[in-house]
Design a protein around this motif. Structure first.
Motif, short mmCIF file in Angstrom:
data_model
loop_
_atom_site.label_atom_id
_atom_site.label_comp_id
_atom_site.label_asym_id
_atom_site.label_seq_id
_atom_site.Cartn_x
_atom_site.Cartn_y
_atom_site.Cartn_z
N ILE A 187 9.77 -1.53 -1.20
CA ILE A 187 9.92 -0.77 -2.45
C ILE A 187 10.35 -1.67 -3.60
N CYS A 188 11.06 -2.78 -3.29
CA CYS A 188 11.40 -3.72 -4.35
C CYS A 188 10.15 -4.46 -4.85
N ASP A 189 9.24 -4.75 -3.94
CA ASP A 189 8.05 -5.51 -4.31
C ASP A 189 7.04 -4.68 -5.09
N ILE A 190 7.26 -3.38 -5.19
CA ILE A 190 6.48 -2.55 -6.11
C ILE A 190 7.25 -2.53 -7.42
N ALA B 249 6.70 5.70 -7.51
CA ALA B 249 6.80 7.15 -7.30
C ALA B 249 5.66 7.64 -6.41
N ASP B 250 4.45 7.08 -6.60
CA ASP B 250 3.32 7.44 -5.74
C ASP B 250 3.62 7.08 -4.29
N ALA B 251 4.18 5.88 -4.07
CA ALA B 251 4.48 5.43 -2.71
C ALA B 251 5.53 6.31 -2.06
N SER C 220 5.65 13.08 1.72
CA SER C 220 4.69 14.16 1.97
C SER C 220 4.15 14.13 3.39
N ASP C 221 4.31 13.00 4.05
CA ASP C 221 3.84 12.85 5.44
C ASP C 221 4.86 13.35 6.45
N ASP D 163 0.85 -1.18 0.00
CA ASP D 163 0.00 0.00 0.00
C ASP D 163 0.89 1.24 0.00
N PRO D 164 0.79 2.12 -1.04
CA PRO D 164 1.66 3.29 -1.09
C PRO D 164 1.60 4.16 0.15
#
Length: 370
Positions: free
Chosen positions: A19-22, A33-35, A41-42, A3-4
């Motif tokens: 991040i590898c599994d995306i 990039a979304d994730a 941004s948080d 989940d991003p």
């Protein structure tokens, strides 16, 4: 798929696996990039910008210098069967994370994401302002480069005094990089029916001297600023012929030249044109080399701080990396990241997880002035 909105950031191994599994094969980086954008941004201490599938996060602490930490999000294609999802193997310091992107170069990206979350918070203020650049389209031709696009669209976001590229170096410092140029060398013949081949001229046969030249070429070793670079000249493709009963009237050999940073791009091209004098030579892709630049004051400071923790000595970078693009922007840059470059793009790509902490801790100590 991860989940991003919930990329883990407290554990480096979990973050790298996530991040590898995306999947993010070149051209398909949007989900990752979304994730990355969601995670950054948080963080209240970062301002975040997006350009296509490149994400840039910056601190604005008013420091008198700015350090850029950069890495690409894309990977080469998966194997068949796919070498994802990732898997963790081994125990203790011998643990390794296996899977596409673990070496090239999501291990470096994971280290930089972890630092981006941490540094700038109260109690973890860096001595320099920081810019984190996560970009797309590095594993493809230069014309598609996400970093090149970013430099064109938002050069202000890349401004800095020094840059660290998280390419795999086995936690060593690698200075500069080789340049790369690809050319098509073409022979011409006369088409004819293969049953009456004496009426034609075989362009594939005419390419034999090109292959002989390449086979006998002795690549040089060149010392640049104290580092020894090895050049290479190889045929990487050949094509010719239109049918099994036609003498071919054209044959093209694609040649890749990896050259030391003692040569400019123009000098590398001239070298190839001299080697293949008398043939048609067309440049299809080219990227300049970058000198080590380790005598730059900030580079020297970085080297001293990192080697104080990791030992060893700076090495040359075999291969091309975006340190060359930062050099073109007037920003001294080095390669430093976890992962053995010899395993990059390999079917058995894997990274020693112990190197993640080594690189994170060395960068953190340098950035906070420890």
């Amino acid at each position: 798929m991860t989940d991003p909105a919930t990329l883990p950031s407290s554990d480096l191994v979990d973050l790298l696996a996530a991040i590898c599994d995306i999947e993010s094969v070149s051209g398909d980086e949007a989900a990752l990039a979304d994730a990355v954008e969601a995670l950054l941004s948080d963080q209240p201490h970062l301002e975040v910008h997006r350009d296509g599938d490149a994400v840039v996060a910056r601190t604005t602490l008013g420091r008198d210098r700015r350090v850029v930490l950069a890495g690409h999000l894309d990977t080469v294609p998966l194997t068949d069967p796919p070498n994802l999802p990732t898997r963790l193997a081994g125990e203790g310091d011998d643990r390794e994370l296996w899977g596409r992107g673990t070496v090239d170069m999501k291990a470096g990206v994971a280290v930089m994401l972890a630092l981006a979350v941490e540094l700038g918070r109260p109690g973890a203020e860096p001595v320099a302002d920081l810019t984190y650049v996560f970009y797309d389209h590095e594993e493809v031709e230069e014309s598609k480069s996400g970093l090149k696009r970013l430099a064109r669209n938002r050069p202000d976001l890349l401004a800095g005094d020094f840059a660290v590229l998280g390419e795999p170096t086995s936690a060593d410092i690698e200075g500069g990089c080789q340049g790369t140029i690809r050319v098509d060398v073409t022979t011409r013949g006369v088409a004819a029916h293969s049953a009456r081949s004496w009426r034609g001229e075989n362009a594939i046969h005419a390419a034999a001297p090109i292959l002989a030249l390449l086979s006998g070429y002795e690549a040089v070793q060149v010392e640049v600023d104290g580092l020894l670079y090895r050049e290479g000249l190889n045929a990487v493709g050949i094509r010719g012929g239109i049918a099994g009963n036609v003498v071919p009237d054209a044959c093209t050999v694609t040649v890749n030249y990896r050259f030391a940073p003692s040569r400019t791009l123009a000098e590398a091209e001239q070298h190839l044109r001299e080697l293949f004098d008398g043939y048609e030579v067309v440049v299809t892709d080219a990227s300049p080399a970058a000198r080590p630049g380790l005598d730059d004051p900030l580079a020297a400071e970085f080297v001293a701080a990192v080697l104080d923790r990791t030992g060893g000595a700076p090495k040359p970078k075999y291969g091309w990396t975006d340190v060359a693009r930062f050099a073109e922007l007037g920003i001294p840059a080095v390669n430093f990241g976890p992962g053995d470059a010899l395993l990059a793009h390999a079917d058995d790509e894997r990274v020693r997880v112990a190197e993640l902490a080594v690189c994170r801790d060395a960068l953190r100590a340098w950035l906070v002035g420890a």
